[in-house]
Write a protein that holds these residues in place. Structure first.
Motif, mmCIF file in Angstrom:
data_model
loop_
_atom_site.group_PDB
_atom_site.id
_atom_site.type_symbol
_atom_site.label_atom_id
_atom_site.label_comp_id
_atom_site.label_asym_id
_atom_site.label_seq_id
_atom_site.Cartn_x
_atom_site.Cartn_y
_atom_site.Cartn_z
ATOM 1 N N PHE A 13 0.645 -1.194 0.201
ATOM 2 C CA PHE A 13 0.211 -0.258 -0.197
ATOM 3 C C PHE A 13 0.602 0.764 0.041
ATOM 4 O O PHE A 13 1.112 2.080 0.674
ATOM 5 N N GLY A 14 1.926 1.431 -0.876
ATOM 6 C CA GLY A 14 2.121 2.154 -1.562
ATOM 7 C C GLY A 14 2.045 2.913 -2.343
ATOM 8 O O GLY A 14 1.137 3.863 -2.031
ATOM 9 N N VAL A 15 3.449 3.976 -3.802
ATOM 10 C CA VAL A 15 3.004 4.806 -4.154
ATOM 11 C C VAL A 15 1.999 4.063 -4.937
ATOM 12 O O VAL A 15 0.276 4.685 -5.470
ATOM 13 N N VAL A 16 1.916 2.692 -5.625
ATOM 14 C CA VAL A 16 0.910 2.357 -6.633
ATOM 15 C C VAL A 16 -0.297 1.419 -5.966
ATOM 16 O O VAL A 16 -1.659 2.252 -6.281
ATOM 17 N N LYS A 40 3.867 -3.754 5.542
ATOM 18 C CA LYS A 40 4.671 -4.928 6.731
ATOM 19 C C LYS A 40 4.519 -3.848 7.909
ATOM 20 O O LYS A 40 4.569 -4.633 8.363
ATOM 21 N N ASN A 41 5.273 -2.492 7.323
ATOM 22 C CA ASN A 41 4.885 -2.370 8.300
ATOM 23 C C ASN A 41 3.918 -0.595 9.094
ATOM 24 O O ASN A 41 2.338 -0.853 9.545
ATOM 25 N N LYS A 44 3.314 1.942 10.371
ATOM 26 C CA LYS A 44 2.606 3.880 9.546
ATOM 27 C C LYS A 44 0.773 3.999 9.332
ATOM 28 O O LYS A 44 0.169 3.026 9.762
ATOM 29 N N ARG A 46 -1.880 5.501 8.212
ATOM 30 C CA ARG A 46 -2.755 4.800 6.250
ATOM 31 C C ARG A 46 -4.067 5.353 5.954
ATOM 32 O O ARG A 46 -5.100 5.075 7.145
ATOM 33 N N THR A 73 4.251 -4.503 -3.989
ATOM 34 C CA THR A 73 5.512 -4.036 -2.666
ATOM 35 C C THR A 73 6.611 -4.154 -3.487
ATOM 36 O O THR A 73 6.615 -4.301 -5.056
ATOM 37 N N ASN A 74 7.004 -4.093 -2.624
ATOM 38 C CA ASN A 74 8.982 -3.174 -3.102
ATOM 39 C C ASN A 74 9.752 -4.541 -3.055
ATOM 40 O O ASN A 74 10.727 -3.964 -3.185
ATOM 41 N N ALA A 96 3.140 -5.191 -10.527
ATOM 42 C CA ALA A 96 3.569 -4.558 -11.622
ATOM 43 C C ALA A 96 5.135 -3.770 -11.022
ATOM 44 O O ALA A 96 5.740 -3.440 -11.287
ATOM 45 N N ASN A 97 5.474 -5.542 -11.010
ATOM 46 C CA ASN A 97 7.278 -5.867 -10.230
ATOM 47 C C ASN A 97 7.988 -6.136 -10.813
ATOM 48 O O ASN A 97 7.453 -7.480 -11.293
ATOM 49 N N LYS A 98 8.967 -5.133 -11.764
ATOM 50 C CA LYS A 98 9.252 -5.552 -13.541
ATOM 51 C C LYS A 98 10.370 -5.833 -12.741
ATOM 52 O O LYS A 98 10.555 -7.038 -13.752
ATOM 53 N N GLY A 295 4.317 7.167 -11.347
ATOM 54 C CA GLY A 295 3.383 7.744 -11.058
ATOM 55 C C GLY A 295 2.093 6.804 -10.204
ATOM 56 O O GLY A 295 1.690 5.598 -10.670
ATOM 57 N N THR A 299 0.441 4.673 -12.887
ATOM 58 C CA THR A 299 0.234 3.140 -12.457
ATOM 59 C C THR A 299 -0.742 2.603 -11.745
ATOM 60 O O THR A 299 -1.295 1.779 -12.986
HETATM 61 N N1 LIG Z 1 5.912 4.153 -8.212
HETATM 62 C C1 LIG Z 1 5.761 4.011 -9.511
HETATM 63 O O1 LIG Z 1 5.602 4.679 -10.132
HETATM 64 C C2 LIG Z 1 6.045 2.596 -10.215
HETATM 65 C C3 LIG Z 1 5.632 2.877 -11.661
HETATM 66 C C4 LIG Z 1 5.635 0.975 -12.471
HETATM 67 C C5 LIG Z 1 5.869 0.472 -10.969
HETATM 68 N N2 LIG Z 1 6.172 -0.670 -9.902
HETATM 69 C C6 LIG Z 1 6.407 -1.082 -9.394
HETATM 70 O O2 LIG Z 1 5.014 -1.528 -8.560
HETATM 71 C C7 LIG Z 1 5.986 -2.370 -7.107
HETATM 72 C C8 LIG Z 1 4.820 -0.724 -5.802
HETATM 73 O O3 LIG Z 1 5.986 0.450 -6.186
HETATM 74 P P1 LIG Z 1 5.428 1.374 -5.163
HETATM 75 O O4 LIG Z 1 6.023 2.556 -5.606
HETATM 76 O O5 LIG Z 1 4.021 1.692 -4.439
HETATM 77 O O6 LIG Z 1 6.890 0.886 -3.509
HETATM 78 P P2 LIG Z 1 6.839 1.930 -2.349
HETATM 79 O O7 LIG Z 1 5.774 2.909 -2.148
HETATM 80 O O8 LIG Z 1 7.737 1.429 -2.060
HETATM 81 O O9 LIG Z 1 5.622 0.451 -1.492
HETATM 82 C C9 LIG Z 1 6.316 -0.142 -1.353
HETATM 83 C C10 LIG Z 1 4.295 -1.344 -0.375
HETATM 84 O O10 LIG Z 1 5.154 -2.340 -0.377
HETATM 85 C C11 LIG Z 1 4.696 -2.813 1.282
HETATM 86 N N3 LIG Z 1 5.510 -4.259 1.505
HETATM 87 C C12 LIG Z 1 6.814 -4.369 1.754
HETATM 88 N N4 LIG Z 1 7.328 -5.457 1.747
HETATM 89 C C13 LIG Z 1 6.622 -5.923 2.027
HETATM 90 C C14 LIG Z 1 6.189 -7.060 2.699
HETATM 91 N N5 LIG Z 1 6.876 -7.816 2.833
HETATM 92 N N6 LIG Z 1 4.845 -7.709 3.121
HETATM 93 C C15 LIG Z 1 4.192 -6.763 2.938
HETATM 94 N N7 LIG Z 1 3.855 -5.499 2.496
HETATM 95 C C16 LIG Z 1 5.142 -5.783 2.101
HETATM 96 C C17 LIG Z 1 5.432 -1.359 1.840
HETATM 97 O O11 LIG Z 1 4.791 -2.379 3.261
HETATM 98 P P3 LIG Z 1 4.985 -0.616 4.191
HETATM 99 O O12 LIG Z 1 3.968 0.356 3.609
HETATM 100 O O13 LIG Z 1 4.735 -1.418 5.247
HETATM 101 O O14 LIG Z 1 5.938 0.092 4.183
HETATM 102 C C18 LIG Z 1 4.660 -0.523 1.004
HETATM 103 O O15 LIG Z 1 3.413 -0.408 1.336
HETATM 104 C C19 LIG Z 1 7.171 -1.720 -7.411
HETATM 105 O O16 LIG Z 1 7.431 -3.323 -7.433
HETATM 106 C C20 LIG Z 1 7.310 -1.025 -7.562
HETATM 107 O O17 LIG Z 1 9.167 -1.423 -8.860
HETATM 108 C C21 LIG Z 1 6.167 1.304 -9.201
#
Ligand SMILES: NC(=O)c1ccc[n+]([C@@H]2O[C@H](COP(=O)([O-])OP(=O)(O)OC[C@H]3O[C@@H](n4cnc5c(N)ncnc54)[C@H](OP(=O)(O)O)[C@@H]3O)[C@@H](O)[C@H]2O)c1
Length: 401
Positions: A13-16, A40-41, A44, A46, A73-74, A96-98, A295, A299
């Motif tokens: 539940f991050g950016v995407v 995970k955290n 935080k 929400r 997730t990342n 979305a995880n490339k 973004g 995304t």
């Molecule tokens: N950002 C973009 O614009 C974009 C575009 C295309 C593709 N993507 C891909 O989309 C994916 C997510 O990107 P994001 O930018 O949204 O990442 P992000 O903002 O860093 O969020 C990652 C999320 O994953 C959760 N997480 C990590 N490890 C976990 C675990 N073991 N168990 C449960 N939850 C876990 C984190 O939990 P917490 O909240 O508890 O920390 C957080 O909510 C990535 O693979 C990225 O490469 C991103």
């Protein structure tokens, strides 16, 4: 899955993840319900209903009501575990995880064939640009000769600021991070890794060949100097980080490299965080896709499009793979490059097959010439901090045969 209501279990539940959640809330008429979100955290805050949240993956994986897993997730290894477990339980997957998809393409393909469960990953490659589904559906019978593009929004943003606003590299990178375009660990973007993962996935759907990230050479934009920018401007070019794949005969080449781009190339005018993909078909010729590659909302909307497609039983058919095109990935071809060094004699002239231009001053020395790609990438000089290499404008690859 046909026309059934989709009940989602979301990981991340991050950016995407948040972008998807908001997009679902704001889209009327969707037959989609979020059942649980795993994060995970624990500390935080929400912006989602507390009842939806869990910290235990089994609460989603073992929930029989949930029929679609959305992996956002990342954490690459965790993500792959989730995808495997979901498929084995007959739950469709959207991710979305490339990095995870590129690193495990063949396993994900095999699991889909074995368990007859779809895994969709449009958002993993160039965010909001629907490139995978177009390659699968629209170009299914067209023989594609090449795909090239700007696959990373952060580097394009940085290069735009450097070229158009005369900003320094470090200032432009900081700005990209502040705007949420660049990863906190910038090497993923500026080192060309992110573009490479996307290229691996795209190659599968263009040529039907599973290429591992280790097979594709990536060179980043970190070493672009003021001198390189001056030379680019003198040659009426911009510098863009280009990912490309091209078929010559039965061989496929591909790499990620900073490249001089001339105004007659459509990628020249692609600025800021935009991504662009040029598909060159044998019959359709060049077509261009433009969109935001990153973004929260762009995304999230790509993820939602995959979720909606599942309602109609959509799955990738890997058509080019089953067409058995008998193509092989080869990391050796002849390429024309500009190689610049701040030190004299760092670049081995003998490595070049031919040299068309040479320049020497007290501080900079460059060579423009043709070189075997394998010789370039394994040379002793390409990784030196005072050396930078760019591909020349036409990116004319030549087969060695
Ligand atoms: N950002 C973009 O614009 C974009 C575009 C295309 C593709 N993507 C891909 O989309 C994916 C997510 O990107 P994001 O930018 O949204 O990442 P992000 O903002 O860093 O969020 C990652 C999320 O994953 C959760 N997480 C990590 N490890 C976990 C675990 N073991 N168990 C449960 N939850 C876990 C984190 O939990 P917490 O909240 O508890 O920390 C957080 O909510 C990535 O693979 C990225 O490469 C991103």
């Amino acid at each position: 899955m046909h026309q059934h209501k989709i009940k989602l279990g979301i990981f991340g539940f991050g950016v995407v993840g948040q972008g998807l959640y908001q997009t679902i809330k704001q889209t009327k008429g969707l037959q989609v319900e979020v059942i649980k979100i795993c994060v995970k955290n624990k500390s935080k805050k929400r912006l989602a209903d507390k009842k939806l949240l869990t910290f235990n993956k089994s609460e989603i994986l073992n929930n029989k009501e949930i029929n679609v897993i959305v992996e956002l997730t990342n954490d690459t290894e965790f993500a792959f575990e989730i995808v495997k477990e979901a498929i084995k339980r007959g739950k469709a997957v959207v991710t979305a995880n490339k990095k995870m998809v590129a690193g495990h393409q063949k396993e994900i393909f095999d699991l889909q064939q074995k368990f007859h469960v779809p895994v969709l990953y449009e958002a993993s490659s160039c965010g909001s640009i629907p490139i995978i589904r177009n390659l699968e559906e629209y170009y299914d019978n067209d023989s594609i000769n090449a795909v090239e593009g700007i696959f990373n929004g952060a580097t394009n943003y940085i290069l735009t600021k450097i070229f158009d606003d005369n900003k320094s590299y470090s200032k432009a990178l900081k700005e990209a991070q502040e705007k949420g375009f660049a990863e906190t660990e910038p090497n993923m973007d500026v080192g060309g890794y992110d573009s490479k993962y996307k290229l691996c996935i795209i190659i599968t759907h263009v040529f039907g060949v599973f290429v591992k990230p280790e097979q594709i050479f990536n060179y980043g934009i970190e070493k672009i100097s003021d001198f390189d920018i001056k030379i680019a401007k003198e040659k009426n070019c911009k510098i863009k980080l280009i990912a490309f794949t091209r078929k010559i005969g039965n061989e496929i080449f591909g790499a990620v490299f900073p490249t001089f781009v001339k105004p007659d190339n459509i990628l020249y005018s692609l600025e800021n965080e935009y991504n662009g993909v040029v598909v060159e078909g044998a019959f359709s010729e060049k077509q261009f896709f433009l969109g935001k590659g990153a973004g929260s909302y762009p995304t999230g909307s790509a993820v939602l499009s995959d979720i909606s497609a599942l309602r109609y039983g959509y799955k990738y058919e890997y058509k080019k793979y089953f067409q058995d095109l008998n193509l092989k990935f080869k990391d050796d071809f002849l390429v024309e490059v500009y190689a610049r060094s701040e030190h004299k004699n760092s670049i081995r002239k003998n490595d070049f097959a031919s040299i068309s231009e040479e320049y020497k001053s007290a501080d900079n020395h460059f060579i423009i010439g043709k070189i075997r790609f394998s010789k370039l990438t394994t040379s002793s000089w390409i990784r030196k901090p005072h050396v930078n290499v760019l591909i020349t404008p036409e990116n004319k690859l030549e087969n060695l045969n």
